[in-house]
Design an enzyme around this catalytic site. Structure first.
Site, PDB file in Angstrom:
ATOM      1  N   HIS A 192      -4.360  -7.927  -0.561  1.00 48.07           N
ATOM      2  CA  HIS A 192      -3.679  -6.677  -0.254  1.00 48.07           C
ATOM      3  C   HIS A 192      -2.960  -6.698   1.087  1.00 48.07           C
ATOM      4  O   HIS A 192      -1.901  -6.099   1.233  1.00 48.07           O
ATOM      5  CB  HIS A 192      -4.717  -5.557  -0.261  1.00 48.07           C
ATOM      6  N   ASP A 236       0.842  -1.181   0.000  1.00 47.07           N
ATOM      7  CA  ASP A 236       0.000   0.000   0.000  1.00 47.07           C
ATOM      8  C   ASP A 236       0.892   1.250   0.000  1.00 47.07           C
ATOM      9  O   ASP A 236       1.834   1.335  -0.790  1.00 47.07           O
ATOM     10  CB  ASP A 236      -0.968  -0.027   1.188  1.00 47.07           C
ATOM     11  N   TYR A 241      -3.588  11.269   1.767  1.00 46.34           N
ATOM     12  CA  TYR A 241      -4.121  11.254   0.404  1.00 46.34           C
ATOM     13  C   TYR A 241      -4.220  12.672  -0.154  1.00 46.34           C
ATOM     14  O   TYR A 241      -3.997  12.897  -1.353  1.00 46.34           O
ATOM     15  CB  TYR A 241      -5.493  10.567   0.385  1.00 46.34           C
TER      16      TYR A 241
END
Length: 378
Positions: A356, A175, A298
């Site tokens: 993931h 990630d 983000y």
């Protein structure tokens, strides 16, 4: 660097239970399943278990077996685990998590990496482990100023390793930990022996020649990128544009926070993640009040994350790179593009299962691949 122990006040746990009990649940259209988000029945059951069955004190005790510290780098509190190996010739290894993860993801693989001799492995594969929490996540708080993007975090990790006395070390991540580890390898090739990632984003450049001769499986992987952009990236677009607005809801409602996190553990994993592990992560976000500050990553540059992850931003990644591909991950890289963007992809492993959250889903497979890759750069 100050030793740190997790110790959540009982009043915070009582408040969490009271809020979960008082959740105002929405209605739900019949028969829609997961197509419009987390189903009501799924989340109610999980929230009830969080309230009445999950044992935070047991999780806290387990995490406190890891030696933890806090320091300040660039005026930012940084929390990290430092777990030296009993093997004197062990390689230092920096492990970086992402969102919606935490340093807790690595708790189940730490001892196997640190002390392979005690777990049926070769002591020559041992690592001194450093596992930081990203700025604004967990105990790396408060987030004191904006600007904590991929290059800045990579520079902070370089400083952390220097303070710990590690001059040469490896880096590993999935990630957000993937672009951060790659950026660190690009910025500090004299320090980083190699980078291992278990998520890699690869993109066509726009030149039609990029697509010529791609195998059908690789074309399918390009289709996954389009599907993500059209149907699965809402969380990212909200956090990349309005993290503060979202944060009011996530910081006030544990059920809302749980839905925001649990959706990703369900969609991005291969058959789900143990619910106690999921709730350990959700509890960490809730009890530290960091859903808002974590989302700021983000805002600091989703495009920068994309560029750094594919090795096309900043200095080139010239150190050896190992790539572990788990088939249920949200992105599946195309090897031709990876070898175009990264100068030395020296190991590429395609697994039959897993997703993931590799350290939680397929811990031994990840450990084996990390050991095999770093064996070549020790």
């Amino acid at each position: 660097m100050r030793p740190f122990t997790i110790s959540v006040p009982q009043s915070d746990l009582d408040d969490l239970r009271a809020r979960l009990a008082a959740t105002r649940w929405p209605d739900e259209l019949p028969g829609v399943g997961w197509t419009r988000g987390v189903p009501l029945a799924y989340l109610r059951e999980l929230a009830e278990y969080w309230r009445d069955g999950f044992d935070w004190r047991a999780a806290e005790q387990r995490l406190n077996r890891l030696p933890q510290f806090r320091t300040e780098i660039d005026d930012q509190p940084i929390h990290f685990v430092h777990l030296p190996s009993p093997e004197p010739d062990a390689m230092p290894l920096l492990l970086t998590h992402g969102w919606p993860g935490a340093f807790t993801e690595f708790a189940g693989v730490a001892e196997r990496l640190r002390d392979p001799r005690s777990h049926g492995g070769d002591p020559a594969d041992a690592f001194h482990l450093v596992i930081p929490s990203l700025p604004g996540y967990g105990f790396s708080t408060p987030l004191r100023r904006p600007g904590w993007d991929v290059p800045r975090i990579a520079a902070a990790w370089s400083e952390l390793m220097t303070r710990l006395g590690y001059r040469r070390y490896g880096a590993q991540g999935g990630d957000a930990g993937s672009p951060i580890s790659l950026a660190l390898g690009a910025m500090r090739p004299e320090q980083v022996t190699g980078v291992h990632v278990n998520m890699l984003m690869t993109f066509p450049t726009g030149d039609p020649a990029d697509l010529a001769g791609l195998e059908p499986a690789d074309l399918d992987r390009l289709g996954l990128l389009a599907r993500f952009d059209e149907h699965l990236s809402g969380y990212m677009k909200i956090m990349a544009t309005r993290p503060q607005t979202l944060g009011y809801a996530l910081n006030d409602s544990p059920a809302g926070l749980l839905a925001w996190i649990a959706e990703k553990f369900e969609e991005w994993s291969d058959g789900g993640v143990d619910r106690d592990e999921l709730l350990t992560v959700a509890s960490l976000y809730w009890l530290t009040g960091t859903a808002t500050s974590a989302a700021q990553f983000y805002f600091e540059g989703a495009e920068g994350v994309r560029a750094a992850a594919s090795g096309v931003a900043g200095p080139p990644v010239t150190v050896p790179v190992g790539v572990a591909v788990f088939p249920k991950d949200l992105f599946l890289p195309i090897r031709r593009f990876a070898e175009r963007d990264l100068k030395a992809v020296t190991r590429w492993t395609e697994f039959d299962d897993g997703g993931h959250f590799a350290a939680l889903e397929r811990p031994q497979a990840l450990v084996d691949d990390v050991r095999a890759f770093f064996r070549t750069v020790r």
